[in-house]
Motif scaffolding. Structure first.
Motif, PDB file in Angstrom:
ATOM      1  N   PRO B 159       0.805  -1.230   0.000  1.00 14.03           N
ATOM      2  CA  PRO B 159       0.000   0.000   0.000  1.00 14.03           C
ATOM      3  C   PRO B 159       0.838   1.280   0.000  1.00 14.03           C
ATOM      4  O   PRO B 159       0.383   2.312  -0.481  1.00 14.03           O
ATOM      5  N   TYR B 160       2.077   1.206   0.527  1.00 13.45           N
ATOM      6  CA  TYR B 160       2.885   2.418   0.607  1.00 13.45           C
ATOM      7  C   TYR B 160       3.559   2.766  -0.721  1.00 13.45           C
ATOM      8  O   TYR B 160       4.142   3.844  -0.856  1.00 13.45           O
ATOM      9  N   LEU B 161       3.494   1.898  -1.719  1.00 15.84           N
ATOM     10  CA  LEU B 161       4.245   2.117  -2.965  1.00 15.84           C
ATOM     11  C   LEU B 161       3.837   3.396  -3.729  1.00 15.84           C
ATOM     12  O   LEU B 161       4.727   4.159  -4.125  1.00 15.84           O
ATOM     13  N   PRO B 162       2.531   3.663  -3.931  1.00 11.26           N
ATOM     14  CA  PRO B 162       2.186   4.901  -4.671  1.00 11.26           C
ATOM     15  C   PRO B 162       2.763   6.146  -3.994  1.00 11.26           C
ATOM     16  O   PRO B 162       3.273   7.045  -4.676  1.00 11.26           O
ATOM     17  N   LEU B 163       2.745   6.164  -2.668  1.00 14.62           N
ATOM     18  CA  LEU B 163       3.278   7.304  -1.923  1.00 14.62           C
ATOM     19  C   LEU B 163       4.787   7.426  -2.143  1.00 14.62           C
ATOM     20  O   LEU B 163       5.334   8.514  -2.347  1.00 14.62           O
ATOM     21  N   LEU B 164       5.442   6.256  -2.120  1.00 15.53           N
ATOM     22  CA  LEU B 164       6.896   6.215  -2.303  1.00 15.53           C
ATOM     23  C   LEU B 164       7.286   6.722  -3.694  1.00 15.53           C
ATOM     24  O   LEU B 164       8.225   7.505  -3.848  1.00 15.53           O
ATOM     25  N   VAL B 165       6.516   6.298  -4.702  1.00 15.89           N
ATOM     26  CA  VAL B 165       6.785   6.722  -6.084  1.00 15.89           C
ATOM     27  C   VAL B 165       6.556   8.232  -6.204  1.00 15.89           C
ATOM     28  O   VAL B 165       7.357   8.947  -6.826  1.00 15.89           O
ATOM     29  N   ALA B 178      17.348   8.694  -4.523  1.00 20.01           N
ATOM     30  CA  ALA B 178      17.961   7.394  -4.220  1.00 20.01           C
ATOM     31  C   ALA B 178      17.651   6.983  -2.781  1.00 20.01           C
ATOM     32  O   ALA B 178      17.422   5.799  -2.501  1.00 20.01           O
ATOM     33  N   ILE B 179      17.621   7.968  -1.869  1.00 22.40           N
ATOM     34  CA  ILE B 179      17.321   7.660  -0.463  1.00 22.40           C
ATOM     35  C   ILE B 179      15.897   7.120  -0.337  1.00 22.40           C
ATOM     36  O   ILE B 179      15.661   6.112   0.328  1.00 22.40           O
ATOM     37  N   VAL B 180      14.973   7.776  -1.028  1.00 22.90           N
ATOM     38  CA  VAL B 180      13.571   7.324  -0.990  1.00 22.90           C
ATOM     39  C   VAL B 180      13.485   5.898  -1.536  1.00 22.90           C
ATOM     40  O   VAL B 180      12.848   5.020  -0.953  1.00 22.90           O
ATOM     41  N   TYR B 181      14.169   5.650  -2.651  1.00 21.63           N
ATOM     42  CA  TYR B 181      14.142   4.313  -3.271  1.00 21.63           C
ATOM     43  C   TYR B 181      14.732   3.265  -2.327  1.00 21.63           C
ATOM     44  O   TYR B 181      14.139   2.210  -2.096  1.00 21.63           O
ATOM     45  N   LEU B 182      15.906   3.590  -1.759  1.00 21.06           N
ATOM     46  CA  LEU B 182      16.583   2.603  -0.903  1.00 21.06           C
ATOM     47  C   LEU B 182      15.788   2.337   0.373  1.00 21.06           C
ATOM     48  O   LEU B 182      15.780   1.205   0.868  1.00 21.06           O
ATOM     49  N   ARG B 183      15.096   3.360   0.893  1.00 18.32           N
ATOM     50  CA  ARG B 183      14.259   3.132   2.081  1.00 18.32           C
ATOM     51  C   ARG B 183      13.138   2.154   1.723  1.00 18.32           C
ATOM     52  O   ARG B 183      12.835   1.251   2.492  1.00 18.32           O
ATOM     53  N   GLY B 184      12.548   2.370   0.555  1.00 19.48           N
ATOM     54  CA  GLY B 184      11.483   1.471   0.103  1.00 19.48           C
ATOM     55  C   GLY B 184      12.015   0.070  -0.106  1.00 19.48           C
ATOM     56  O   GLY B 184      11.399  -0.916   0.300  1.00 19.48           O
ATOM     57  N   LEU B 185      13.189  -0.028  -0.713  1.00 13.70           N
ATOM     58  CA  LEU B 185      13.803  -1.336  -0.975  1.00 13.70           C
ATOM     59  C   LEU B 185      14.118  -2.054   0.334  1.00 13.70           C
ATOM     60  O   LEU B 185      13.852  -3.249   0.488  1.00 13.70           O
ATOM     61  N   HIS B 186      14.644  -1.296   1.292  1.00 17.02           N
ATOM     62  CA  HIS B 186      15.028  -1.867   2.582  1.00 17.02           C
ATOM     63  C   HIS B 186      13.832  -2.513   3.270  1.00 17.02           C
ATOM     64  O   HIS B 186      13.965  -3.566   3.899  1.00 17.02           O
ATOM     65  N   ARG B 187      12.656  -1.921   3.075  1.00 11.87           N
ATOM     66  CA  ARG B 187      11.443  -2.470   3.708  1.00 11.87           C
ATOM     67  C   ARG B 187      11.041  -3.810   3.108  1.00 11.87           C
ATOM     68  O   ARG B 187      10.326  -4.586   3.735  1.00 11.87           O
ATOM     69  N   GLY B 196      21.865  -5.398   5.115  1.00 13.36           N
ATOM     70  CA  GLY B 196      23.076  -4.705   5.564  1.00 13.36           C
ATOM     71  C   GLY B 196      23.662  -3.778   4.497  1.00 13.36           C
ATOM     72  O   GLY B 196      23.800  -2.567   4.734  1.00 13.36           O
ATOM     73  N   PRO B 197      23.990  -4.301   3.302  1.00 11.63           N
ATOM     74  CA  PRO B 197      24.580  -3.436   2.265  1.00 11.63           C
ATOM     75  C   PRO B 197      23.650  -2.289   1.847  1.00 11.63           C
ATOM     76  O   PRO B 197      24.112  -1.190   1.565  1.00 11.63           O
ATOM     77  N   VAL B 198      22.326  -2.556   1.801  1.00 15.25           N
ATOM     78  CA  VAL B 198      21.380  -1.491   1.417  1.00 15.25           C
ATOM     79  C   VAL B 198      21.401  -0.401   2.483  1.00 15.25           C
ATOM     80  O   VAL B 198      21.403   0.795   2.179  1.00 15.25           O
ATOM     81  N   LYS B 199      21.456  -0.821   3.752  1.00 11.42           N
ATOM     82  CA  LYS B 199      21.487   0.148   4.858  1.00 11.42           C
ATOM     83  C   LYS B 199      22.769   0.993   4.767  1.00 11.42           C
ATOM     84  O   LYS B 199      22.727   2.207   4.995  1.00 11.42           O
ATOM     85  N   LYS B 200      23.866   0.346   4.421  1.00 11.05           N
ATOM     86  CA  LYS B 200      25.143   1.064   4.327  1.00 11.05           C
ATOM     87  C   LYS B 200      25.072   2.139   3.220  1.00 11.05           C
ATOM     88  O   LYS B 200      25.480   3.278   3.421  1.00 11.05           O
ATOM     89  N   ARG B 201      24.507   1.741   2.057  1.00 10.68           N
ATOM     90  CA  ARG B 201      24.386   2.701   0.949  1.00 10.68           C
ATOM     91  C   ARG B 201      23.445   3.844   1.344  1.00 10.68           C
ATOM     92  O   ARG B 201      23.706   5.006   1.045  1.00 10.68           O
ATOM     93  N   LEU B 202      22.379   3.467   2.047  1.00 10.72           N
ATOM     94  CA  LEU B 202      21.405   4.454   2.520  1.00 10.72           C
ATOM     95  C   LEU B 202      22.090   5.455   3.460  1.00 10.72           C
ATOM     96  O   LEU B 202      21.891   6.676   3.338  1.00 10.72           O
ATOM     97  N   ASP B 203      22.913   4.930   4.379  1.00 11.65           N
ATOM     98  CA  ASP B 203      23.624   5.800   5.335  1.00 11.65           C
ATOM     99  C   ASP B 203      24.550   6.759   4.597  1.00 11.65           C
ATOM    100  O   ASP B 203      24.594   7.956   4.894  1.00 11.65           O
ATOM    101  N   ALA B 204      25.306   6.223   3.616  1.00  6.28           N
ATOM    102  CA  ALA B 204      26.264   7.050   2.877  1.00  6.28           C
ATOM    103  C   ALA B 204      25.537   8.161   2.114  1.00  6.28           C
ATOM    104  O   ALA B 204      25.944   9.324   2.159  1.00  6.28           O
ATOM    105  N   LEU B 205      24.444   7.774   1.434  1.00  2.00           N
ATOM    106  CA  LEU B 205      23.714   8.774   0.645  1.00  2.00           C
ATOM    107  C   LEU B 205      23.047   9.812   1.546  1.00  2.00           C
ATOM    108  O   LEU B 205      22.956  10.989   1.179  1.00  2.00           O
ATOM    109  N   THR B 206      22.590   9.375   2.720  1.00  2.01           N
ATOM    110  CA  THR B 206      21.968  10.321   3.661  1.00  2.01           C
ATOM    111  C   THR B 206      23.000  11.364   4.094  1.00  2.01           C
ATOM    112  O   THR B 206      22.694  12.558   4.161  1.00  2.01           O
ATOM    113  N   ILE B 207      24.229  10.906   4.356  1.00  4.83           N
ATOM    114  CA  ILE B 207      25.292  11.855   4.749  1.00  4.83           C
ATOM    115  C   ILE B 207      25.582  12.812   3.591  1.00  4.83           C
ATOM    116  O   ILE B 207      25.692  14.025   3.766  1.00  4.83           O
TER     117      ILE B 207
END
Lengths: 271, 270
Positions: B159-165, B178-187, B196-207
């Motif tokens: 249900p959250y996909l339309p909002l994410l898009v 990319a952060i929005v996409y990776l958060r969605g992917l992580h879920r 783990g690797p998705v979280k790491k990429r998410l952290d790097a991009l957030t910084i």
């Protein structure tokens, strides 16, 4: 011809098969393979339950194949080698009844073994499902796993019919085994080969080779039809009518092979 | 008994010879046969070979240090073959969509995913991955929108996909998308090893997104762009220079955007 005679022979074949060392070896191997599947699946990543199911169904399938290849050719060859066939045929029992009884016993042996291995596979899958470290374990189509095992049994029964057919005229069990193996390999690949021939790659293939491949497609059993492993693991739709037609295809093929085997066996000269 | 004892040194010798002849380095890349050969030779056990290649890809992906060009090339071939052997298996498409583009294999990734659309037609994740690749890497928002809309229309889409898009399209910066996409992917990920690797990429991009935002604030305040991250620390926008989770070092490119020396890939230590 009394059906009781065939049932008695089938019963003797079943008991004889269970006493065979090869049978014990194959069953032990299958159980070890299933136990190892959890460890092997743990080396994977992502949906490890998919890998567990792949390994479980492959173990069931591999057991069915080994039993069908080895027990099928071995038990008939043993009767001929030890001349116990004369004792059986001296009873009020025709050669056709011998084929039917022997095949019935072999099918019962493979069926019981596969039922046991399938039960073990389901228990192992359930255990890995409950203990998996996945955040959201996927749904497992238990019914389809059982259905896939039933079709593995049908495939093994067809291979048994092939081994009985080849044993009816082959001079040695090794020859019967090789012929069965060859038909299995062709049967497993005819569909794939015809797919390749219809692809752009097939444009370059010679017409003679194409005709041969298409001939094989129509003559040899299409064993890929009986392979429901992917459908069970990925929970793909399995229309009942298609399943019934596939089962009917296998049964008709088995009956045709047994009738041919009986016909050839009746003509065979016993030394 | 004596003969039995004699076998022990012989077994030890064979074991030693085995180790000498074939040392286990963990870097072995198994051969990739032609797809026709693989399909025919594996008879009814195609899924097992597919599982094997995915396990090996995961081993390289999760391994220490960056992937070598040879490993990336092998992974691309292995994922294409794995998808061919078991076209309903999600993992080849997951790795193709979320690992290969970051390693420079964008076109191959798109090709594998497009084939996946035919087999996993019900799965919203494949058009979701494709949509992001077109949106983020190819910079073709129209094509990206087509796939993302396909993903949202899938009956199994969360249900959250339309909002994410919608959020993906509303974001101005590339990092934010990319952060929005990776958060969605992580879920959507089940396995901690993949999360783990998705979280790491998410952290790097957030910084990186935060640094870029602070650099813009710096520019508004001082009417000049910061040259280094130290400028931001000195001006009090940052308390310290943030560390790249991949082991690299953040810097400003000449056009003012933030990037890292790691290229968002694991940096070999030492």
């Amino acid at each position: 011809m009394k059906p009781r005679a065939e049932i008695a022979l089938a019963w003797v074949t079943l008991k004889e098969g269970m006493r065979e060392r090869a049978f014990m070896g194959i069953m032990t191997f299958a159980l070890l393979l299933l136990i190892a599947s959890g460890v092997i699946a743990d080396l994977s990543i992502g949906n490890i339950l998919k890998v567990t199911q792949d390994l479980g169904l492959s173990a069931v399938s591999f057991t069915g194949l080994l039993l069908a290849f080895f027990m099928g050719t071995h038990l008939i060859a043993k009767d001929l080698d030890k001349r116990s066939i004369y004792m059986v045929l001296s009873k009020p029992m025709g050669r056709g009844s011998y084929i039917a009884g022997k095949y019935g016993g072999l099918v019962a042996l493979v069926g019981l073994s596969l039922a046991f291995i399938t039960l073990f596979m389901l228990v192992a899958t359930f255990y890995f499902y409950k203990t998996s470290r996945l955040y959201f374990p996927p749904q497992i189509a238990w019914g389809k796993l059982v259905l896939a095992s039933i079709f593995i049994f049908l495939e093994a029964s067809l291979i048994l019919a092939l081994s009985v057919f080849f044993s009816s005229f082959a001079s040695s069990p090794l020859l019967a085994l090789f012929l069965t193996l060859a038909v299995y390999l062709v049967g497993e690949s005819t569909h794939q080969v015809s797919e390749i021939l219809h692809s752009p790659l097939g444009q370059r293939t010679s017409p003679v080779l194409k005709a041969l491949a298409m001939g094989a497609f129509y003559i040899f059993p299409d064993l890929s039809l009986l392979d429901l492993k992917a459908a069970a693991v990925h929970n793909l739709p399995l229309p009942p009518l298609r399943l019934m037609k596939t089962a009917l295809y296998a049964i008709c093929y088995i009956l045709a092979l047994l009738i041919l085997a009986t016909f050839i066996f009746k003509k065979r000269e016993m030394k | 008994m004596k003969k039995g004892i004699l076998t022990l040194p012989l077994l030890l010798l064979t074991h030693w010879l085995h180790l000498v002849l074939s040392p286990v380095t963990g870097g072995y890349l198994p051969p990739l046969p032609k797809k026709e050969v693989a399909l025919l030779s594996t008879v009814e056990f195609k899924a097992l070979l597919s599982d094997y290649y995915i396990a090996k890809v995961a081993q390289i992906y999760g391994g220490p240090g960056p992937s070598t060009p040879a490993q990336v090339k092998w992974m691309t071939g292995a994922l294409a073959l794995s998808a061919k052997l078991d076209p309903h298996y999600l993992e080849p498409y997951y790795f193709a969509g979320n690992v290969l583009p970051w390693k420079g294999e964008l076109d191959q990734a798109i090709s594998i995913l497009k084939k996946g659309l035919e087999h996993r037609y019900w799965d919203w994740r494949i058009p979701f991955y494709l949509g992001f690749l077109y949106f983020y890497f190819k910079r073709e928002p129209v094509e990206g929108a087509r796939y993302l809309s396909m993903a949202t229309q899938s009956p199994e889409a969360p249900p959250y996909l339309p909002l994410l898009v919608a959020r993906l399209y509303s974001e101005k910066g590339r990092f934010s998308a990319a952060i929005v996409y990776l958060r969605g992917l992580h879920r959507t990920l089940r396995d901690p090893m993949l999360r783990g690797p998705v979280k790491k990429r998410l952290d790097a991009l957030t910084i990186m997104e935060r640094i870029e935002r602070l650099a813009n604030e710096y520019q508004r305040k001082y009417r000049a762009f910061p040259h280094t991250l130290q400028d931001l620390v000195r001006a009090g926008f940052l308390t310290h220079v943030p560390e790249d989770p991949y082991g690299g070092r953040f810097f400003f490119k000449p056009d003012g955007t933030v990037w890292t020396t790691s290229n968002l890939r694991e940096v070999e230590k030492g």
